[in-house]
Write an enzyme that holds these catalytic residues in place. Structure first.
Site, PDB file in Angstrom:
ATOM      1  N   LEU A 207       0.826  -1.209   0.000  1.00 47.16           N
ATOM      2  CA  LEU A 207       0.000   0.000   0.000  1.00 47.16           C
ATOM      3  C   LEU A 207       0.859   1.258   0.000  1.00 47.16           C
ATOM      4  CD1 LEU A 207      -2.815   1.268   0.166  1.00 47.16           C
ATOM      5  CD2 LEU A 207      -2.648   1.122   2.648  1.00 47.16           C
ATOM      6  N   ASP A 208       1.953   1.239   0.749  1.00 45.19           N
ATOM      7  CA  ASP A 208       2.827   2.413   0.800  1.00 45.19           C
ATOM      8  C   ASP A 208       3.407   2.723  -0.572  1.00 45.19           C
ATOM      9  OD1 ASP A 208       3.034   3.143   3.752  1.00 45.19           O
ATOM     10  OD2 ASP A 208       3.478   1.010   3.817  1.00 45.19           O
ATOM     11  N   TYR A 209       3.842   1.689  -1.268  1.00 42.12           N
ATOM     12  CA  TYR A 209       4.443   1.920  -2.580  1.00 42.12           C
ATOM     13  C   TYR A 209       3.407   2.385  -3.602  1.00 42.12           C
ATOM     14  CZ  TYR A 209       8.811  -0.061  -0.913  1.00 42.12           C
ATOM     15  OH  TYR A 209       9.978  -0.283  -0.222  1.00 42.12           O
TER      16      TYR A 209
END
Length: 402
Positions: free
Chosen positions: A171-173
């Site tokens: 999700l962060d990427y």
């Protein structure tokens, strides 16, 4: 600086005051394409990503790939002198990227309305767990919990076991890509329209992956179906999934269109399936997916990976072996595309990192310099650009401002 020399964003100035992965990754993508990114870090501590594994000895191995092409300045923006220095840096900044919990910068007197006094054309990209508005705005938010909140985790895994979170910071990427997309979109609008003022662009971590789950929204809205956990690409296409070859290798094959299935059955010498009302369209195949999967699985098990790949490539059927990172390092296509490159490291010598993507024919991005040491560019930026003397820098360091 010569226009486009280091990529399409040459000449764009960015301040990255964010930490960890999502927003900093977005800033790195922009830096890879030529933007001049100054990373603001806390004195003596730095970005918390510097303390995240994997490690080799005392060296964080994520840092070289995630912080490349940035310059590090230590600055405590909670202190008055730090705030004033930040505002001076803002004067020549196109984009500020931050990911503090909503309300934090405002509490420090560094909200957008205050910062735009120093630079009315400033674009601020704000990433947080749940966004700047709504009842959850002040909740702490990291990628894995926000993945659960997005609806993604609920459908991952097997129906007889608990839901499975991604094994890395997916999700962060993804949010990092949205961060870069948001930044250049706002920049394009500002400069294309010659708008005298910048703007704020913001999103919650969970929203980046929720945007990709339109099939869940449509399915529940129109059919009242709550999709449960299933492994693979369930409910979309048939056949689709993971299959084992004769020599014990695993491949992923997906027939997302009827034309792809038509080519598959030609390769299988089973064109009779196209005359069978159970199999001739994807919607019908989904109703008889177990039967289709058995037919395809049994056929694939007759071939080694090499034999299967050659046959399906010949017929234009999308199939790929499931590669380990060792496989990737040795793969000829990865090598030809320069997907893995070497960069300098002050203690490890050289380290491998992912290459720059996407590729531009006229203005290719590049890795101009390695990930910075903490505060490595204090003198260059605070001294060279802001004009602070060595004595002033020494005094600021003594006070813990830098």
């Amino acid at each position: 600086m010569e226009k486009g020399k280091y990529g399409p964003l040459t000449g764009v100035n960015i301040l990255d005051i964010s930490t960890m992965i999502a927003a900093p990754f977005g800033a790195t993508l922009l830096a890879d394409l030529g933007a001049e990114v100054t990373k603001i870090e806390l004195p003596n501590k730095g970005d918390t990503l510097r303390t995240v594994g994997p490690w080799k000895g005392n060296e964080p191995l994520r840092w070289p790939g995630l912080a490349r092409n940035k310059k590090s300045v230590t600055l405590d923006i909670r202190k008055e002198e730090g705030k004033e220095i930040l505002k001076k840096l803002i004067k020549n900044t196109d984009i500020l990227i931050e990911n503090f919990r909503p309300g934090t910068l405002e509490k420090w007197g560094l909200g957008y309305e205050e910062l735009k006094k120093a630079n009315p054309k400033l674009i601020m990209v704000r990433i947080s767990g749940y966004g700047q508005t709504g009842p959850y705005r002040e909740k702490a938010g990291f990628g894995t919990p926000c993945t659960a909140f997005s609806g993604h985790t609920y459908i991952q895994g097997y129906p007889d076991r608990p839901p499975v979170s991604p094994s890395y910071s997916l999700l962060d990427y993804i949010t990092g890509v949205y961060t870069a997309f948001a930044a250049v979109s706002a920049l394009y609008y500002r400069d294309k329209t010659d708008d005298p003022e910048g703007q704020v662009v913001e999103m919650g971590l969970y929203e980046s992956i929720f945007r990709m789950l339109e099939f869940l929204v449509a399915e529940y809205d129109q059919n009242g179906i709550v999709r449960e956990r299933t492994p693979g690409l369930a409910g979309h296409s048939s056949p689709a999934g993971t299959y084992e070859t004769k020599d014990g290798k695993y491949v992923v094959l997906v027939c997302s269109t009827d034309s792809t299935f038509n080519r598959l059955v030609e390769a299988m010498e089973r064109t009779d399936m196209l005359e069978d009302e159970r199999y001739y369209t994807n919607s019908q195949r989904l109703k008889h997916d177990d039967e289709v999967q058995k037919i395809v699985s049994d056929w694939i098990r007759q071939f080694t990976l090499k034999e299967l790949q050659e046959k399906l490539d010949l017929y234009g059927v999308p199939v790929s072996p499931i590669l380990s990172i060792k496989d990737i390092f040795e793969n000829e296509h990865y090598q030809a595309r320069k997907n893995i490159v070497e960069v300098e490291h002050p203690r490890l010598g050289k380290v491998k990192v992912p290459g720059v993507v996407p590729n531009f024919s006229k203005t290719p991005g590049t890795i101009r310099y390695r990930a910075p040491e903490l505060g490595e560019h204090n003198e260059e930026i605070l001294g060279g650009k802001l004009g602070l003397s060595k004595q002033e820098l020494a005094e600021l360091k003594e006070k813990g401002v830098i």
